[in-house]
Design an enzyme around this catalytic site. Sequence first.
Site, short mmCIF file in Angstrom:
data_model
loop_
_atom_site.label_atom_id
_atom_site.label_comp_id
_atom_site.label_asym_id
_atom_site.label_seq_id
_atom_site.Cartn_x
_atom_site.Cartn_y
_atom_site.Cartn_z
N HIS A 99 0.73 -1.53 0.23
CA HIS A 99 0.10 -0.13 -0.23
C HIS A 99 0.92 0.69 0.09
CE1 HIS A 99 -3.05 -2.92 2.47
NE2 HIS A 99 -3.89 -2.25 0.93
N LYS A 138 -14.76 -8.07 6.74
CA LYS A 138 -14.22 -8.84 6.74
C LYS A 138 -14.12 -9.10 8.30
CE LYS A 138 -11.89 -7.86 2.84
NZ LYS A 138 -10.25 -7.36 2.58
N ARG A 142 -2.41 -5.49 -8.54
CA ARG A 142 -1.58 -6.98 -8.43
C ARG A 142 -1.57 -8.03 -9.48
NH1 ARG A 142 -3.38 -8.34 -2.66
NH2 ARG A 142 -5.34 -7.40 -3.96
N SER A 150 -2.70 -8.21 2.71
CA SER A 150 -2.67 -8.49 4.54
C SER A 150 -3.19 -9.71 5.18
CB SER A 150 -3.81 -7.48 5.14
OG SER A 150 -3.57 -5.81 4.63
N1 COA Z 1 -0.53 -4.33 -1.81
C1 COA Z 1 -0.73 -4.86 -1.03
N2 COA Z 1 -1.72 -5.67 -0.26
C2 COA Z 1 -3.20 -5.09 -1.24
C3 COA Z 1 -2.95 -4.26 -1.90
C4 COA Z 1 -1.38 -2.91 -2.19
N3 COA Z 1 -1.42 -2.42 -3.39
N4 COA Z 1 -4.13 -3.39 -2.05
C5 COA Z 1 -4.72 -4.50 -1.95
N5 COA Z 1 -4.39 -5.21 -1.18
C6 COA Z 1 -4.68 -6.20 -0.78
C7 COA Z 1 -5.38 -5.87 0.74
O1 COA Z 1 -4.54 -6.42 1.81
C8 COA Z 1 -6.46 -6.86 0.85
O2 COA Z 1 -5.57 -7.98 1.49
P1 COA Z 1 -7.07 -9.07 2.48
O3 COA Z 1 -7.82 -9.33 2.03
O4 COA Z 1 -6.11 -9.79 2.56
O5 COA Z 1 -7.23 -8.20 3.79
C9 COA Z 1 -6.99 -7.31 -0.09
O6 COA Z 1 -5.69 -6.63 -1.03
C10 COA Z 1 -7.65 -6.05 -0.66
O7 COA Z 1 -8.11 -4.82 -0.15
P2 COA Z 1 -8.57 -3.44 -0.03
O8 COA Z 1 -7.75 -2.98 -1.43
O9 COA Z 1 -8.59 -2.67 1.33
O10 COA Z 1 -9.49 -3.64 -0.24
P3 COA Z 1 -11.04 -4.18 0.14
O11 COA Z 1 -11.69 -5.60 -0.65
O12 COA Z 1 -10.95 -4.36 1.16
O13 COA Z 1 -11.51 -2.65 0.00
C11 COA Z 1 -13.47 -0.91 -0.09
C12 COA Z 1 -12.96 -2.23 -0.84
C13 COA Z 1 -13.17 -1.02 1.09
C14 COA Z 1 -13.05 0.20 -0.87
C15 COA Z 1 -14.83 -1.41 -0.21
O14 COA Z 1 -15.48 -2.05 0.26
C16 COA Z 1 -15.64 0.43 -0.34
O15 COA Z 1 -15.06 1.12 -1.26
N6 COA Z 1 -16.23 -0.52 0.61
C17 COA Z 1 -16.66 1.36 1.40
C18 COA Z 1 -18.92 1.16 1.09
C19 COA Z 1 -18.60 1.26 -0.03
O16 COA Z 1 -18.90 2.18 -0.95
N7 COA Z 1 -19.25 0.13 -1.05
C20 COA Z 1 -19.56 0.49 -2.67
C21 COA Z 1 -18.11 -0.43 -2.96
S1 COA Z 1 -18.82 -0.35 -4.79
#
Ligand code: COA
Length: 169
Positions: free
Chosen positions: A20, A43, A92, A130
């Site tokens: 990140h 989650k 990724r 993560s």
């Molecule tokens: N480097 C390392 N890991 C990364 C990364 C990077 N550059 N980018 C993503 N990841 C990993 C994260 O660690 C995470 O791993 P995990 O699932 O093992 O914890 C995974 O990839 C996905 O993480 P993240 O980027 O945090 O996305 P998410 O799916 O958890 O988050 C939101 C999604 C929060 C962006 C989305 O749900 C959101 O916008 N929520 C707000 C409510 C909303 O508007 N919902 C409708 C969306 S259309």
Amino acid sequence: MIVENRAIYPGTFDPITLGHVDLINRSLQVINEIVILVAHSKKDPLFDAETRKELIATCFKNDPRVKVEVYEGLLADYARRNNIKVVLRGLRGVSDFEYEFQMATMNRRMYPDLQTLFLMASEKFFFVNSTLVKEVISHGGDVSELVPSHVEKKLKEALCSGSRSAVNP
Ligand code: COA
């Protein structure tokens, strides 16, 4: 030509990894200000949202271009309310694509001015997430090259203190 100066980088960040951090630092080469939006997670996160925010804020404490906020609600609503039209996301690998494509399309449907920009993860971090970091550290593995040192310390406190020696004296 319209130049957008601000972008949102949303995620769960449970916890923030060097993947990140790398993505944010590279984004700052083309965006002036980034709001990292810490989402309340579906989650069952290890760290509560305020702790996740603090861990991120420590990474960027000397960079006024990076702000961190906890947010519960739709990303599209936050963006509209704050007049931000760019969302940053990292890719990724191919496996990220379908989910990201769906989210970007849904967000644009809710807020048509909102554009999602994708940056490719560095090859150094494309395998990091993560969940894997938490799994490796909970079994005593080394994550020092995957997360900032203060995050590693916090993970050790949360996942390693006492429990391992109780199970495996
Ligand atoms: N480097 C390392 N890991 C990364 C990364 C990077 N550059 N980018 C993503 N990841 C990993 C994260 O660690 C995470 O791993 P995990 O699932 O093992 O914890 C995974 O990839 C996905 O993480 P993240 O980027 O945090 O996305 P998410 O799916 O958890 O988050 C939101 C999604 C929060 C962006 C989305 O749900 C959101 O916008 N929520 C707000 C409510 C909303 O508007 N919902 C409708 C969306 S259309």
